[in-house]
Design an enzyme around this catalytic site. Sequence first.
Site, short mmCIF file in Angstrom:
data_model
loop_
_atom_site.label_atom_id
_atom_site.label_comp_id
_atom_site.label_asym_id
_atom_site.label_seq_id
_atom_site.Cartn_x
_atom_site.Cartn_y
_atom_site.Cartn_z
N PRO A 33 23.18 -6.64 1.83
CA PRO A 33 23.87 -6.47 3.11
C PRO A 33 24.02 -7.78 3.86
O PRO A 33 23.08 -8.54 3.96
CB PRO A 33 22.95 -5.51 3.87
N ASP A 92 22.99 -5.46 7.48
CA ASP A 92 21.70 -5.93 7.93
C ASP A 92 21.82 -6.10 9.44
O ASP A 92 22.59 -6.91 9.90
CB ASP A 92 21.43 -7.30 7.28
N TRP A 136 13.44 -9.17 6.05
CA TRP A 136 13.56 -9.25 4.59
C TRP A 136 12.81 -8.11 3.91
O TRP A 136 13.15 -7.72 2.80
CB TRP A 136 13.05 -10.60 4.07
N GLN A 149 20.02 -16.88 -2.11
CA GLN A 149 19.33 -15.59 -2.13
C GLN A 149 18.32 -15.47 -3.27
O GLN A 149 17.57 -14.50 -3.32
CB GLN A 149 20.33 -14.44 -2.24
N TRP A 162 16.72 -12.61 -0.87
CA TRP A 162 16.88 -11.18 -1.17
C TRP A 162 16.44 -10.82 -2.58
O TRP A 162 15.75 -9.82 -2.79
CB TRP A 162 18.35 -10.78 -0.94
N LYS A 180 29.50 -29.25 3.46
CA LYS A 180 29.39 -27.86 3.88
C LYS A 180 30.62 -27.49 4.72
O LYS A 180 31.10 -28.30 5.51
CB LYS A 180 28.11 -27.75 4.74
N LYS A 237 33.68 -25.75 10.88
CA LYS A 237 34.85 -25.81 11.76
C LYS A 237 34.99 -27.21 12.34
O LYS A 237 36.10 -27.73 12.47
CB LYS A 237 34.71 -24.79 12.88
#
Length: 1006
Positions: free
Chosen positions: A47, A86, A578, A614, A618, A651, A654
């Site tokens: 999620p 989440d 988590w 992750q 996760w 990375k 904006k």
Amino acid sequence: MKFTSNTRRKAIEYEKALVDYWKLNKTFEKSVEQRSKDESYVFYDGPPFITGEPHHGTLLSSIVKDAIPRYWTMKGKRVERVWGWDCHGLPAEVFTEKKLGVEDRRDIGTKISLEKYITTCRDNMVQTGNLWEDTIDRIGRWVEFDNAYKTMDKEYMESVWWAFKTLHEKGKIYEGERVLMYCTRDATPLAKAEIAMDNSYQTDTDPSVFVKFKLKDYNLQDIADPVMYNYSSKADKESSTALQEKQVEAHRLATENNYPVYLLAWTTTPWTLPSNSAIAVNRDVDYVQIVAGEEVFIMVDNHDLIDDVFIDKQNGNKRIEHTVIRSNISGEEFVGKNYEPLFAPVEELQKPNAFKIWHADFVTDEQGTGVAHESPAYGEEDYDLSRENDIPWVMSTDENGFFTMGPWEGHNVWEVNKQIAKDMHSTEGVEAWRGAVWKIDYIRHEYPHCYRCDTKLMYRAHPSWFMDIAGQKDRMLELNEDINWFPEHIKNGRFQKTVESAPDWNISRDRFWATAMPVWKGVGEDGKTHTKVVGSYAELKELSGVELDDYHRPWVDDIVFTIDGVEYKRIEKVMDCWFESGSMPFAQFHYPFENKEKFESSFPSDFIVEYVGQVRAWFYYMHAVAIGLFDEVSFKNVIVTGSVAGNDGRKMSKSFGNYTDPNELMDEYSADALRFTLLSSPLLNGEDYALIDKNVKDNHRKLAMVWNMYDFFTMYAEVDGWQWKGELSDPSSDVENPLDSWILSRVHQLNQEVEQHLQNYDIPNAMKPILPFIDDASNWYIRRSRRRFWKSDDDDDKQQAYRTLHYVLTQLSLIVAPFTPFLAEELYQKLTGGESVHLLDWPEVGYVNEQLATDMKSVRESISEALNQRARNQLKVRQPLASVSVPEVPEQYREIIAEEVNVKEVVWAEEVEIDTTISPELKREGLMREVVRHIQSTRKKAQLDVDDRIKLSLTTESTDLQAAIDEHLDIIKQETLAAEVSEDGFGYQELVKIEGEELEISLETA
Ligand SMILES: [Zn+2]
């Protein structure tokens, strides 16, 4: 089914229309429902945080979360896909704090009621979901939003309670104290994995200070015969005799005048000095004594470090006068000794083990001074040392990082960190600690910051609840071997290392908006603390008689109950979010309270995918929870993607302006092109990838070749009135032309390769043959077959060509369906009138004719070489040549070679070679070809349809041209559909030049 030309739509047009079409026709639902429940293929959706905005990274995982399930659906599996949110944890709280203008955690519950805070959190979570749905639709991902599970749902949280209680009963959860990375602004510890996940380290400048700790009961006079130091650093060029004299003299002065002796410790966190309660050295490391001024310092025996300490960096790097007077001193000499505390000891530190020197393995001779100042509340190793040796310790700050004691009481530690160094360096004033800092340098180093609010983190001892990872680590490693990782190196690389180095998991947080920890405590009359862990709302009701609509704080905090005269209150902690997302496999079904069978049939999952960050998050947490509860893996196959970087490799940000908004990009070049670009990139090998718009544009252009083929097909099919009979059968056994056989074999080969790699979750290799196939179909098969469609008489060959092309394009629509679902659907529907390509089975692989592939490859290589020779000899392809010799291939290819190279004769030979002699006959034929080309282009300019017959007139004063026209008039008529050629002038006229000679073309419809 009949076909109509000019029916191609722009990508943006059909993509948006198909999103609506699929919704209206419930195509996704049908694709799931048509498969048996016994054939389920389980996908878990990691999620996203509900407050996040969809960006290229989330779209990347969404695309994979779409492609793989689409494939398995076509393979006959039932792949249910439900969205998840989440909703809890720090990201959600920071989001809410910003909305409410909360700047200090202490305002929550005081300036703003906890009830209002929690209600606002919930409202925010409900509002922010819609933004996602549009973008997810646009990218073509099929997923059910309506029944999305939310980690804040009452049912979800109850399952988390069940998991907590179950693990607690198994002895896998315990309460303890740990030094953890801690954000003072959010007043909560953070897990290491969270910090490691998205590089949360920043380069900070901190004071690097050397602190004097005065040794007690340590006499220089006791050492009768000091071992002089063979000190030969660059900074000291004196002769050894002179040096030795200097050492003896310095030693004499120090002993006779009884210079004070200090251990010289090094730290970058002077704010921890007020809570110092121990010093650590290493008994296996050698130390030296150094005289500087009228003081003696003890530090580690390391030339570089000594040089570094005795240089005044604030003052032009001047050497600080010093003399080593003794070396080869074992650390053991200091262990057990006492030193004078820097500050008057507070009550907690007035104990026997305070202010002593201890041995510690973590002290080395490679950094600092080899003398470590210990402040157990604020350092992991410090804390462990204090536990092992029963060293008293004190916390000098409150939960928000403000001093609660000492000279800097009331100040935030990071705000006064440099000031403390300066204050302690200054010798003005009467306090004992003045001058304790001997030297201040400054250091630039990487320091962890809160990944949410950017606050510099501290390490801090914290009462917490832990999941025992150490106890199940072996099992976690063992079962990892059963998981299929793509790319494979993650398995025994990053993931295994994560498990191996994992500390016990701190699953408690001192926050508000998350599943409340189901722990109630009460103190009995005997003064003992009793703990009750609750595993369900029913159990809580039984204990308290209370039932709630919402079990979040603060309402759940109000529930108290009494057992055997002891009143229990809930501890204020909440769960680590988590732990909640790690509970997703069962909590999404409200297991074990509901859906027992459903959970059991969908655990473990067949497939998950997320980006590389992750692996430590996760993936790791889900693995930990699943093994803790069920002794089972929670996923069988996993794809780890890299990170999408901006067009400059940095990375995406904006402020850098280094990427185009995904929605803009999709509208410009199509969602399919973006999908294709990401899926075929190194991202799917777990590597990072800089997304450049041009690559999306290029893929858009290459994919559009499919539509050029479609245009070609429909243009001729309409003219010829060719109809498809409604059967998707392989025409291989009915075709005679080697080109048809070849392209059919090629499409089967494509099918085979894509399938083989998708079975292994190897998406990059599955996609690799797609564009080459499209190129072959377009630039070889169709180009070579053009004349077969063009021939006006309706013979078998033409029928076979139509059938083949229709079949190949339809097969292509099936094969690319998982990757470019819009293009596939549009193509399939336009070619067959069928409901949806996504309701079909993955095609069976037909016969792949290896011999045909080899022969055709040889043919194309020969042609390519012959054409290169033409170019080198400046011979236009339109100019026929007498012959070419090429390596032998079956007879059926002779004509293809002759036509492609434009020669009269093909001769078998070892090497490719063209005959460059041009006879007058060949010359005239070449001129005729030029004439035909100009007539064709004149036809186009006159806007005639491809099948319009014309009246034509050709006028020239060139005898060569006229001769060529006269000789080949029949061919000219045939090729240009000229019904008659006369000397009359017609409606449309064009004057052209061929090899410098003028030719007037005039024509009109016959
Ligand atoms: Zn923070």
